[in-house]
Design a protein around this motif. Sequence first.
Motif, PDB file in Angstrom:
ATOM      1  N   LEU A  22       0.626  -1.238   0.282  1.00  0.00           N
ATOM      2  CA  LEU A  22       0.144  -0.095  -0.168  1.00  0.00           C
ATOM      3  C   LEU A  22       0.665   0.969  -0.060  1.00  0.00           C
ATOM      4  O   LEU A  22       0.740   2.218  -0.906  1.00  0.00           O
ATOM      5  CB  LEU A  22      -1.285  -0.242   1.166  1.00  0.00           C
ATOM      6  N   VAL A  25       1.924   2.205  -3.319  1.00  0.00           N
ATOM      7  CA  VAL A  25       1.435   2.460  -4.659  1.00  0.00           C
ATOM      8  C   VAL A  25       0.797   4.341  -3.967  1.00  0.00           C
ATOM      9  O   VAL A  25       0.352   4.811  -4.578  1.00  0.00           O
ATOM     10  CB  VAL A  25      -0.560   1.211  -4.232  1.00  0.00           C
ATOM     11  N   THR A  29       0.430   7.699  -6.144  1.00  0.00           N
ATOM     12  CA  THR A  29      -0.319   8.480  -6.746  1.00  0.00           C
ATOM     13  C   THR A  29      -0.320   9.360  -5.715  1.00  0.00           C
ATOM     14  O   THR A  29      -1.481  10.120  -6.960  1.00  0.00           O
ATOM     15  CB  THR A  29      -1.759   7.292  -5.724  1.00  0.00           C
ATOM     16  N   GLN A  32       0.557  12.704  -7.816  1.00  0.00           N
ATOM     17  CA  GLN A  32      -0.856  12.630  -9.001  1.00  0.00           C
ATOM     18  C   GLN A  32      -1.994  13.091  -8.314  1.00  0.00           C
ATOM     19  O   GLN A  32      -2.956  14.056  -9.205  1.00  0.00           O
ATOM     20  CB  GLN A  32      -1.321  11.673  -9.278  1.00  0.00           C
ATOM     21  N   ILE A  33      -2.650  12.983  -7.340  1.00  0.00           N
ATOM     22  CA  ILE A  33      -4.100  12.827  -6.039  1.00  0.00           C
ATOM     23  C   ILE A  33      -3.537  14.214  -6.313  1.00  0.00           C
ATOM     24  O   ILE A  33      -4.378  15.270  -5.872  1.00  0.00           O
ATOM     25  CB  ILE A  33      -4.149  12.104  -5.261  1.00  0.00           C
ATOM     26  N   GLN A  36      -4.162  16.895  -8.787  1.00  0.00           N
ATOM     27  CA  GLN A  36      -6.000  16.760  -9.513  1.00  0.00           C
ATOM     28  C   GLN A  36      -6.258  17.877  -8.656  1.00  0.00           C
ATOM     29  O   GLN A  36      -6.914  18.276  -9.244  1.00  0.00           O
ATOM     30  CB  GLN A  36      -6.272  15.628  -9.539  1.00  0.00           C
ATOM     31  N   LYS A 120     -19.719  13.135  -0.474  1.00  0.00           N
ATOM     32  CA  LYS A 120     -19.954  12.014  -0.489  1.00  0.00           C
ATOM     33  C   LYS A 120     -20.950  11.090  -0.441  1.00  0.00           C
ATOM     34  O   LYS A 120     -21.502  10.283   0.183  1.00  0.00           O
ATOM     35  CB  LYS A 120     -19.105  10.840   0.474  1.00  0.00           C
TER      36      LYS A 120
ATOM     37  N   ALA B  78      -7.099  -4.111   1.600  1.00  0.00           N
ATOM     38  CA  ALA B  78      -5.340  -3.021   0.819  1.00  0.00           C
ATOM     39  C   ALA B  78      -5.698  -3.140  -0.941  1.00  0.00           C
ATOM     40  O   ALA B  78      -4.973  -2.145  -1.677  1.00  0.00           O
ATOM     41  CB  ALA B  78      -3.879  -3.885   0.958  1.00  0.00           C
ATOM     42  N   THR B  81      -8.434   0.040  -0.846  1.00  0.00           N
ATOM     43  CA  THR B  81      -7.581   1.075  -0.943  1.00  0.00           C
ATOM     44  C   THR B  81      -6.284   1.571  -2.343  1.00  0.00           C
ATOM     45  O   THR B  81      -6.451   2.417  -2.364  1.00  0.00           O
ATOM     46  CB  THR B  81      -6.548   1.148  -0.273  1.00  0.00           C
ATOM     47  N   MET B  82      -5.686   0.856  -2.988  1.00  0.00           N
ATOM     48  CA  MET B  82      -5.329   1.012  -3.964  1.00  0.00           C
ATOM     49  C   MET B  82      -6.070   1.122  -5.519  1.00  0.00           C
ATOM     50  O   MET B  82      -5.371   2.055  -5.327  1.00  0.00           O
ATOM     51  CB  MET B  82      -4.763  -0.468  -4.409  1.00  0.00           C
ATOM     52  N   LEU B  85      -7.133   5.056  -4.367  1.00  0.00           N
ATOM     53  CA  LEU B  85      -5.964   5.602  -4.353  1.00  0.00           C
ATOM     54  C   LEU B  85      -5.681   5.799  -6.099  1.00  0.00           C
ATOM     55  O   LEU B  85      -5.714   7.489  -6.331  1.00  0.00           O
ATOM     56  CB  LEU B  85      -5.322   5.156  -4.045  1.00  0.00           C
ATOM     57  N   VAL B  86      -6.029   4.366  -6.891  1.00  0.00           N
ATOM     58  CA  VAL B  86      -5.463   5.077  -8.290  1.00  0.00           C
ATOM     59  C   VAL B  86      -6.469   5.814  -9.226  1.00  0.00           C
ATOM     60  O   VAL B  86      -6.106   6.221  -9.922  1.00  0.00           O
ATOM     61  CB  VAL B  86      -5.315   3.305  -9.144  1.00  0.00           C
ATOM     62  N   LYS B  88      -8.866   7.736  -7.534  1.00  0.00           N
ATOM     63  CA  LYS B  88      -8.818   9.258  -7.040  1.00  0.00           C
ATOM     64  C   LYS B  88      -7.841  10.333  -8.167  1.00  0.00           C
ATOM     65  O   LYS B  88      -7.875  11.630  -8.338  1.00  0.00           O
ATOM     66  CB  LYS B  88      -7.783   9.536  -5.419  1.00  0.00           C
ATOM     67  N   ALA B  89      -6.395   9.258  -8.285  1.00  0.00           N
ATOM     68  CA  ALA B  89      -5.416  10.047  -9.104  1.00  0.00           C
ATOM     69  C   ALA B  89      -5.549  10.072 -10.703  1.00  0.00           C
ATOM     70  O   ALA B  89      -5.055  10.851 -11.573  1.00  0.00           O
ATOM     71  CB  ALA B  89      -3.967   9.167  -8.863  1.00  0.00           C
ATOM     72  N   TYR B  90      -6.112   9.498 -11.471  1.00  0.00           N
ATOM     73  CA  TYR B  90      -6.275   9.009 -12.344  1.00  0.00           C
ATOM     74  C   TYR B  90      -7.825   9.415 -12.371  1.00  0.00           C
ATOM     75  O   TYR B  90      -7.998   9.630 -14.362  1.00  0.00           O
ATOM     76  CB  TYR B  90      -5.761   7.657 -13.045  1.00  0.00           C
ATOM     77  N   PRO B  92     -10.620  11.729 -11.233  1.00  0.00           N
ATOM     78  CA  PRO B  92     -10.960  12.554 -10.292  1.00  0.00           C
ATOM     79  C   PRO B  92     -12.619  11.954 -10.402  1.00  0.00           C
ATOM     80  O   PRO B  92     -13.495  12.174  -9.048  1.00  0.00           O
ATOM     81  CB  PRO B  92     -10.582  13.684 -10.508  1.00  0.00           C
ATOM     82  N   LYS B  96     -14.934  10.712  -7.613  1.00  0.00           N
ATOM     83  CA  LYS B  96     -15.853  11.483  -6.818  1.00  0.00           C
ATOM     84  C   LYS B  96     -16.986  11.397  -6.857  1.00  0.00           C
ATOM     85  O   LYS B  96     -17.808  11.493  -5.292  1.00  0.00           O
ATOM     86  CB  LYS B  96     -16.162  13.456  -7.534  1.00  0.00           C
ATOM     87  N   GLY B  99     -18.108   8.171  -4.321  1.00  0.00           N
ATOM     88  CA  GLY B  99     -17.995   8.520  -3.789  1.00  0.00           C
ATOM     89  C   GLY B  99     -17.426   7.349  -2.492  1.00  0.00           C
ATOM     90  O   GLY B  99     -16.148   6.213  -2.936  1.00  0.00           O
ATOM     91  N   PHE B 101     -18.567   3.985  -1.688  1.00  0.00           N
ATOM     92  CA  PHE B 101     -18.756   3.497  -2.543  1.00  0.00           C
ATOM     93  C   PHE B 101     -17.954   2.517  -2.438  1.00  0.00           C
ATOM     94  O   PHE B 101     -18.336   0.631  -2.279  1.00  0.00           O
ATOM     95  CB  PHE B 101     -19.604   3.231  -3.617  1.00  0.00           C
TER      96      PHE B 101
END
Lengths: 206, 207
Positions: A22, A25, A29, A32-33, A36, A120, B78, B81-82, B85-86, B88-90, B92, B96, B99, B101
């Motif tokens: 984790l 990763v 990221t 990038q986050i 954004q 959310k 794990a 969460t990956m 994160l991915v 959120k980064a690529y 967005p 959003k 949310g 879920f």
Amino acid sequence: MKGIAKLGLVLAIFAAAACASLAVVYAITKPQIEAQDQIALTASLKEIFPEAVNFEDVTDKIASKDPNIKFLNAVLVKSENAPIGVAVKAAGPSYGGQATLLVGITLQRSIAGVRVLELKDTPGLGANANNPGYFVKKAEKVTFPGQFTGKYLTDAFAVKEDVIAITASTITSKSLTKIIKTAGDSAAEWLETVTADTSAETTGGK
Amino acid sequence: MKSLWKTFKQGIIYENPLLMLMIGLCSALAVTSSVSNGIGMGLAMTFVLLFSEIVISLFRKVIPNSARIPIFIIIIAAFTTMVDLVMKAYFPELSKSMGVFIPLIVVNCIIMGRVEAFASKQSFLPVVFDSLGMGLGYTWVLVAIAAFREILGNGTFAGIQVMPGNFQPILFFILPPGGFLVFGLLTSFNIWLKNRMAKSEKAKERA
């Protein structure tokens, strides 16, 4: 006893491996986050204040009066040389957890614009606050955050009176309105001290 | 190879996690108010399912039986969460709109169920086919429910206006009861499909 120790050890190994992967990763990221978020923030600032050129960080100077609502960020927005308003990035509780809004306030103590940065709430209901195709006034194509534009802070900001609620999402509507009002009030109050200062300076200059 | 194909098909129709096993329904009904959400959720879910099943299948001999549930949860969390994160980064926008879920995939019973019932007992290849079948079965149902609800409830498909301008969206379909209605219709459709396929297979055997 020995059995439990072994179980714990195996569990710890799996947890450590999961943490390590984790972390990798997350490290990849993270920039990038952040990028954004930054892009979204400047884009929203420019939308609210089209003539904005410079931004000055004033996060420490504006404090929230509501313990549930936090100001994450505040910037003094300037055109070429003169300040034109303040933008506050405020976060507070809403139906589905924390909601983050960007609230722009003009020197005339009116709302310059509101953007929803993070929400959310239920998709299709509360999340409509952030849907550019959802209009609270269908004929004029006014969105939920859009209805605040130009609204004076002296108004009541009461949902279902001077604020139109999102259908079937009263909690979202009320929470967001409260965040906007809190951010607006504090920012306007601070703006008053600043503009008072500058006018004092100019009179002093004469 | 034939049994692998059968495993794959199980998840899509005969043991479809949503329509036949009826697990993982809460997130399925909650995110299906738009097609793009349905696709995003389906892919995120398939990813987590695939990798959790692979990892658990590979380590199934070293995972002690009495500590398996916490270990499964660590592994699933794990990967979830990956994905979060991915996204959120690529993506967005997608992140959003979905949310909370996405993080909630951790407690999705489809994953827990497949991991406990299948991956912890099977070897690598069947596990890959099972997770892809289940993931695809989940995704197609999500997209189908979402398409129905978005077209009738909002007049759009994946954000593009498809209904004529004077169409008054039926809000009922976007609200939770509409989700249940569409889900019920799809379930009965799937049972019809299953019976039909069973009949034609029987006919083949006789012939």
